[in-house]
Design a protein around this motif. Structure first.
Motif, PDB file in Angstrom:
ATOM      1  N   ASN A 145     -16.558   8.243  10.481  1.00 14.87           N
ATOM      2  CA  ASN A 145     -15.287   8.402   9.947  1.00 14.87           C
ATOM      3  C   ASN A 145     -15.007   9.926   9.917  1.00 14.87           C
ATOM      4  N   PRO A 146     -14.677  10.470  11.147  1.00 18.15           N
ATOM      5  CA  PRO A 146     -14.650  12.064  11.005  1.00 18.15           C
ATOM      6  C   PRO A 146     -13.683  12.689   9.938  1.00 18.15           C
ATOM      7  N   LEU A 147     -12.635  12.051   9.754  1.00 24.69           N
ATOM      8  CA  LEU A 147     -11.473  12.800   8.516  1.00 24.69           C
ATOM      9  C   LEU A 147     -12.436  12.566   7.422  1.00 24.69           C
ATOM     10  N   SER A 148     -13.406  11.995   6.945  1.00 26.95           N
ATOM     11  CA  SER A 148     -13.987  12.134   5.623  1.00 26.95           C
ATOM     12  C   SER A 148     -14.858  13.387   5.599  1.00 26.95           C
ATOM     13  N   LEU A 149     -14.983  14.050   6.557  1.00 22.06           N
ATOM     14  CA  LEU A 149     -15.806  15.228   6.863  1.00 22.06           C
ATOM     15  C   LEU A 149     -14.827  16.538   6.702  1.00 22.06           C
ATOM     16  N   LYS A 150     -13.491  16.262   6.901  1.00 26.02           N
ATOM     17  CA  LYS A 150     -12.620  17.315   7.151  1.00 26.02           C
ATOM     18  C   LYS A 150     -12.820  18.552   6.258  1.00 26.02           C
ATOM     19  N   ASP A 151     -12.894  18.315   4.688  1.00 28.78           N
ATOM     20  CA  ASP A 151     -13.037  19.459   3.824  1.00 28.78           C
ATOM     21  C   ASP A 151     -14.436  20.260   4.449  1.00 28.78           C
ATOM     22  N   LYS A 152     -15.538  19.571   4.467  1.00 29.46           N
ATOM     23  CA  LYS A 152     -16.771  20.296   4.746  1.00 29.46           C
ATOM     24  C   LYS A 152     -16.828  20.888   6.143  1.00 29.46           C
ATOM     25  N   LEU A 153     -15.934  20.341   6.862  1.00 30.18           N
ATOM     26  CA  LEU A 153     -15.872  20.820   8.272  1.00 30.18           C
ATOM     27  C   LEU A 153     -14.958  22.273   8.437  1.00 30.18           C
ATOM     28  N   VAL A 154     -14.006  22.219   7.444  1.00 29.81           N
ATOM     29  CA  VAL A 154     -13.130  23.363   7.520  1.00 29.81           C
ATOM     30  C   VAL A 154     -14.057  24.666   6.894  1.00 29.81           C
ATOM     31  N   ARG A 155     -14.960  24.326   5.884  1.00 30.37           N
ATOM     32  CA  ARG A 155     -15.692  25.239   5.248  1.00 30.37           C
ATOM     33  C   ARG A 155     -16.627  25.637   6.314  1.00 30.37           C
TER      34      ARG A 155
END
Length: 177
Positions: free
Chosen positions: A8-18
């Motif tokens: 579920n890639p969207l679940s990592l969105k915040d971590k990936l932005v950082r």
């Protein structure tokens, strides 16, 4: 270190932005290029970066990437990322030249290593994984990048050859073995 598929890639969105912001900082704002942004945020402006990059990342995570993988360290921290894009006929990928939008094309995208982990072979591990995964899917590995990035010469050393210039990009294809 292990490469793991993100279901579920969207679940990592915040971590990936950082994560991507740290890459942006470490390259002095050179990567990601944010080529669609008129006034790019400075490499120390997280909120400015997030404002322009987060909607783009959300689109890529939900619409563009067919598979997303992360490389995690022993503590679970993201050390690197790579995405695969191969269902090109189903996507509005304006940045992919028509000449390679075919069934056998597989793109390696979102390939990054956190600056804290550079120089340890993690990029090679991720790139080798992506190439093998695409080959196992019956795809020919391609990379679309910018010619002025440090990564460009890295790709050439890793077995990719330039096949064409396209807009502001350069298209590379893996020679294979």
């Amino acid at each position: 270190m292990r490469v793991e598929r993100v279901e579920n890639p969207l679940s990592l969105k915040d971590k990936l932005v950082r994560f991507v912001f740290r890459v942006y900082q470490s390259t002095g704002g050179a990567y990601p290029a944010l080529e669609w942004v008129e006034n790019k945020p400075s490499p120390d402006d997280f909120e400015g970066f997030k404002k322009v990059y987060e909607p783009f990342l959300e689109f890529r995570l939900s619409e563009e990437f067919d598979e997303l993988y992360v490389l995690r360290d022993e503590g679970g921290k993201i050390a690197g990322t790579v995405a695969l894009v191969y269902n090109l006929k189903e996507k509005d990928a304006w940045w992919v030249p028509e000449e390679i939008k075919e069934e056998k094309t597989g793109l390696i995208e979102f390939f990054m290593v956190h600056p804290d982990y550079r120089g340890r072979g993690y990029g090679s591990k991720l790139l080798d994984f992506a190439i093998e995964r695409l080959k196992n899917l019956g795809k020919e590995p391609y990379i679309i990048t910018f010619p002025n990035l440090e990564a460009y010469s890295y790709y050439l050393r890793r077995g990719f050859i330039k096949v064409m210039d396209y807009r502001e990009f350069v298209v590379l294809k893996h020679r294979g073995r």
